[in-house]
Design an enzyme around this catalytic site. Structure first.
Site, PDB file in Angstrom:
ATOM      1  N   CYS A  57       0.787  -0.666  -0.025  1.00  0.00           N
ATOM      2  CA  CYS A  57      -0.186   0.578  -0.572  1.00  0.00           C
ATOM      3  C   CYS A  57       0.907   1.278   0.331  1.00  0.00           C
ATOM      4  CB  CYS A  57      -1.342   0.269   1.363  1.00  0.00           C
ATOM      5  SG  CYS A  57      -2.163   1.062   1.488  1.00  0.00           S
TER       6      CYS A  57
ATOM      7  N   HIS B 193      -9.175  -3.187  -2.782  1.00  0.00           N
ATOM      8  CA  HIS B 193      -8.359  -2.945  -1.687  1.00  0.00           C
ATOM      9  C   HIS B 193      -8.296  -1.580  -1.344  1.00  0.00           C
ATOM     10  CE1 HIS B 193      -3.402  -2.076   0.097  1.00  0.00           C
ATOM     11  NE2 HIS B 193      -4.345  -1.303  -0.188  1.00  0.00           N
ATOM     12  N   GLU B 194      -9.115  -0.767  -2.683  1.00  0.00           N
ATOM     13  CA  GLU B 194      -9.213   0.822  -3.493  1.00  0.00           C
ATOM     14  C   GLU B 194     -10.440   1.400  -2.422  1.00  0.00           C
ATOM     15  OE1 GLU B 194      -6.539   2.474  -3.537  1.00  0.00           O
ATOM     16  OE2 GLU B 194      -5.161   0.517  -4.469  1.00  0.00           O
TER      17      GLU B 194
ATOM     18  N   HIS C 242     -10.096   1.719   1.548  1.00  0.00           N
ATOM     19  CA  HIS C 242      -9.682   2.662   1.742  1.00  0.00           C
ATOM     20  C   HIS C 242     -10.672   4.084   1.867  1.00  0.00           C
ATOM     21  CE1 HIS C 242      -5.129   3.265   1.889  1.00  0.00           C
ATOM     22  NE2 HIS C 242      -5.163   2.149   0.522  1.00  0.00           N
TER      23      HIS C 242
HETATM   24 ZN   LIG Z   1      -3.194   1.012  -0.386  1.00  0.00          ZN
END
Ligand SMILES: [Zn+2]
Length: 188
Positions: A107, A149-150, A153
């Site tokens: 990341c 993953h994004e 966030h």
């Molecule tokens: Zn990340």
């Protein structure tokens, strides 16, 4: 324009992104700046929280490298170059029936830190582009993982939260050091 990337444990990384309602030139410019920043940092994905903005916008680009994955965008299979880099506004993920896979993720907000994360393989993601046009992307493999993953966030969730206890424990020291470094930088 390159934007500064914030590191763990900057508080903005824990903020849920606000839904985007205005699709104007400023949004397109922000998405472009995020793409430029992601490319410069040699990442494959970047979320708005990572450049200090808690809004529902992330970018991905998987053209580099030889990754195997399937995709279908709006019912067709356009060549990657036609739709990447891709900016996703207000993305919403539906997990499709599939096996879970494990992969060592990194990341850009956690330099040098990597660890195994288990995620479902296949997803469908509904999103808007920077012009406000809705799309649906179905995908598997690293593209699916990158988008998961994004989108995490955008909801204030980090990959370290998804690691199993043992993997997370092994990273405890570098993660604490990074948080300390970020705190000290904020004081300067
Ligand atoms: Zn990340």
């Amino acid at each position: 324009m390159l934007l500064p990337i914030v590191h763990y444990n900057h508080p903005v990384l824990r903020k849920k992104g606000a839904k985007i309602t205005v699709f104007d030139a400023a949004l397109a410019e922000l998405a472009n700046d995020m793409i430029e920043t992601m490319h410069h940092a040699e990442g494959i994905g970047l979320a708005a929280q990572q450049i200090g903005r808690a809004i529902q916008l992330c970018v991905v680009d998987l053209r580099e490298g030889k990754w195997e994955y399937e995709w279908e965008l709006d019912g067709a299979k356009p060549p990657l170059d036609l739709y990447m880099p891709l900016a996703l506004v207000n993305p919403a993920i539906t997990i499709l029936p599939s096996d879970e896979t494990v992969y060592e993720e990194g990341c850009l907000s956690f330099p040098q830190i990597r660890g195994d994360v288990v995620r479902p393989d296949a997803i469908s993601v509904a999103f808007k582009d920077v012009f406000g046009t809705p799309h649906v992307l179905q995908c598997t493999g690293l593209l699916s993982r990158c988008i998961q993953h994004e989108v995490d966030h955008l909801n204030g969730v980090l990959f370290i939260d998804r690691m199993d206890k043992k993997v997370r424990a092994e990273l405890d020291k570098p993660v604490r050091l990074l948080a300390k470094e970020t705190r000290e930088k904020a004081k300067l």
